[in-house]
Scaffold this active site. Structure first.
Site, short mmCIF file in Angstrom:
data_model
loop_
_atom_site.label_atom_id
_atom_site.label_comp_id
_atom_site.label_asym_id
_atom_site.label_seq_id
_atom_site.Cartn_x
_atom_site.Cartn_y
_atom_site.Cartn_z
N PRO A 133 0.81 -1.22 0.00
CA PRO A 133 0.00 0.00 0.00
C PRO A 133 0.85 1.28 0.00
CG PRO A 133 -0.96 -1.62 1.49
CD PRO A 133 0.36 -2.19 1.03
N LYS A 139 2.99 9.54 -10.53
CA LYS A 139 1.83 8.75 -10.12
C LYS A 139 0.92 9.56 -9.19
CE LYS A 139 -0.79 5.13 -9.43
NZ LYS A 139 -1.62 4.54 -10.48
N LYS A 146 -4.55 8.06 0.14
CA LYS A 146 -3.09 8.11 0.34
C LYS A 146 -2.41 8.84 -0.81
CE LYS A 146 -1.15 4.73 -1.40
NZ LYS A 146 -0.60 4.31 -2.69
P1 NDP Z 1 -4.14 -4.26 -1.61
O1 NDP Z 1 -4.62 -3.62 -0.38
O2 NDP Z 1 -5.08 -5.11 -2.41
O3 NDP Z 1 -2.87 -5.22 -1.29
C1 NDP Z 1 -1.84 -4.78 -0.50
C2 NDP Z 1 -0.77 -5.84 -0.37
O4 NDP Z 1 0.15 -5.38 0.63
C3 NDP Z 1 -1.26 -7.19 0.11
O5 NDP Z 1 -0.39 -8.18 -0.39
C4 NDP Z 1 -1.11 -7.07 1.62
O6 NDP Z 1 -0.93 -8.32 2.26
C5 NDP Z 1 0.17 -6.29 1.71
N1 NDP Z 1 0.31 -5.56 2.96
C6 NDP Z 1 -0.51 -4.60 3.45
N2 NDP Z 1 -0.01 -4.12 4.61
C7 NDP Z 1 1.15 -4.80 4.84
C8 NDP Z 1 2.10 -4.76 5.88
N3 NDP Z 1 1.98 -3.93 6.91
N4 NDP Z 1 3.16 -5.60 5.79
C9 NDP Z 1 3.29 -6.45 4.77
N5 NDP Z 1 2.40 -6.54 3.75
C10 NDP Z 1 1.34 -5.71 3.80
O7 NDP Z 1 -3.51 -3.13 -2.51
P2 NDP Z 1 -3.38 -3.06 -4.10
O8 NDP Z 1 -2.77 -4.31 -4.59
O9 NDP Z 1 -4.63 -2.57 -4.69
O10 NDP Z 1 -2.32 -1.85 -4.22
C11 NDP Z 1 -0.92 -2.02 -4.04
C12 NDP Z 1 -0.24 -0.74 -4.51
O11 NDP Z 1 -0.52 -0.56 -5.91
C13 NDP Z 1 -0.75 0.52 -3.80
O12 NDP Z 1 0.30 1.42 -3.60
C14 NDP Z 1 -1.77 1.08 -4.78
O13 NDP Z 1 -1.95 2.48 -4.60
C15 NDP Z 1 -1.15 0.70 -6.11
N6 NDP Z 1 -2.08 0.57 -7.24
C16 NDP Z 1 -3.25 -0.19 -7.15
C17 NDP Z 1 -4.11 -0.28 -8.23
C18 NDP Z 1 -5.39 -1.07 -8.19
O14 NDP Z 1 -6.18 -0.98 -9.16
N7 NDP Z 1 -5.65 -1.88 -7.14
C19 NDP Z 1 -3.83 0.45 -9.49
C20 NDP Z 1 -2.56 1.12 -9.52
C21 NDP Z 1 -1.75 1.20 -8.42
P3 NDP Z 1 -2.17 -9.20 2.82
O15 NDP Z 1 -2.54 -10.11 1.68
O16 NDP Z 1 -1.61 -9.90 3.98
O17 NDP Z 1 -3.28 -8.23 3.18
#
Ligand code: NDP
Length: 305
Positions: free
Chosen positions: A76, A181, A250
């Site tokens: 995130p 971004k 964020k």
């Molecule tokens: P999600 O919330 O779906 O996934 C987040 C990931 O990070 C999961 O694998 C989660 O693990 C892990 N995570 C969260 N907190 C922690 C922590 N404290 N320690 C370790 N791992 C952690 O987010 P997205 O995949 O949607 O987004 C990821 C990034 O990509 C972000 O920065 C977002 O802004 C960006 N993004 C997202 C898009 C989208 O369409 N979704 C498009 C473009 C960019 P767990 O499985 O355990 O929860």
């Protein structure tokens, strides 16, 4: 036998953070035949992914990155990446000299620069490489990647990034990808709120939002929100959860901070950042970004449909 070029384009890769967008990105890397190890905080997700794709399910970040030429992170926020660097299970314990950390988190430039500085003494490269194109773009391998960092480091890892993207833009030094971004995301947040306010007004005036969008989408007021998000997700009342509102809050917070740091008067960005902060408080951590339209609908006492 693979030919010489094929042999050189295969890179041992580690992917950490199999969230909504990380998971399909990692699937593209596996499909491109790069040997892949994966780690995710919730281990079942990595185990399922490994079973489906043949990737190796690593027991810790350090285990995931040992032997990897390229390490991709997608969390995130930047501080989540920074928190994984140290300790016996951390990235620094496992990453080898000459390898590269490609952070696809939509991060903040200052933390990206701090991460790069922690890696540099060990001769580990760093690129901030946020993506756009959404979950559907990740599934199709057609993301746009905006890269900050050394151009030569990008060339070293380009083949892996290409497996999930159709456009790679080198934006400048470390942090430049994050900056582009954040500003893109501020546009998204502003356009989405503006479209919701305008369409709520039109509905109250008795105009069909479908007809109004037919005009607007061939006129100068159009945006991705008016052309895609509102027709596909609001008018249908589907509101699929693909990109969390908390993440957009964020992102626009980063954009607002950069405007402030650079003394750019940015009242529209600041106000939109505040409204997204309110929406995050009201709608919670799992709501999709398009659900902010529901907040506008509630204030207006009308549904856009
Ligand atoms: P999600 O919330 O779906 O996934 C987040 C990931 O990070 C999961 O694998 C989660 O693990 C892990 N995570 C969260 N907190 C922690 C922590 N404290 N320690 C370790 N791992 C952690 O987010 P997205 O995949 O949607 O987004 C990821 C990034 O990509 C972000 O920065 C977002 O802004 C960006 N993004 C997202 C898009 C989208 O369409 N979704 C498009 C473009 C960019 P767990 O499985 O355990 O929860």
């Amino acid at each position: 036998m693979p030919d010489r070029n094929d042999m050189f384009s295969i890179m041992k890769t580690a992917f950490l953070g199999l969230g909504a967008i990380g998971r399909p990105m990692a699937a593209c890397i596996a499909a491109a035949s790069h040997p892949l190890s994966v780690w995710n905080r919730t281990a079942e997700r990595a185990a399922t992914f490994a079973k489906e794709t043949g990737a190796r399910h690593a027991s810790s970040p350090a285990d995931a990155v040992r032997d990897a030429n390229v390490v991709i992170t997608c969390f995130p926020e930047s501080h989540h990446v920074q928190a994984l660097l140290d300790g016996p299970d951390g990235l620094l314990a496992g990453m080898k000299k000459g390898s590269t950390l490609v952070d696809c988190t939509s991060g903040d430039p200052a933390t990206s620069r701090a991460i790069a500085a922690a890696l540099a003494p060990r001769e580990i490269g760093f690129l901030d490489a946020p993506v756009s194109g959404g979950v559907s773009g990740a599934e199709k391998g057609t993301l746009t990647v905006m890269v900050g960092g050394d151009a030569a480091v990008l060339e070293r890892v380009r083949t892996v990034i290409e497996s999930f993207s159709q456009k790679i833009v080198h934006c400048g030094g470390i942090g430049a990808g994050d900056t582009v971004k954040a500003v893109n995301q501020a546009f998204l947040a502003i356009h989405l709120l503006a479209a919701a306010e305008g369409l709520a007004t039109l509905v109250k005036e008795g105009v069909s939002p479908t007809l109004a969008l037919e005009v607007i989408n061939s006129s100068s007021g159009r945006s991705n929100s008016s052309m895609n998000l509102i027709p596909e997700r609001v008018l249908t009342r589907a509101f699929p959860r693909t990109f969390r509102l908390a993440l957009l809050e964020k992102d626009i917070g980063i954009a607002a901070g950069l405007a402030r740091d650079n003394r750019v008067p940015a009242p529209v960005t600041m106000l939109t950042a505040d409204l997204f902060r309110v929406a995050r408080g009201e709608l919670g951590e799992v709501a999709d970004h398009v659900e902010i339209v529901k907040m506008v609908e509630q204030w207006a006492g009308v549904e856009i449909k």
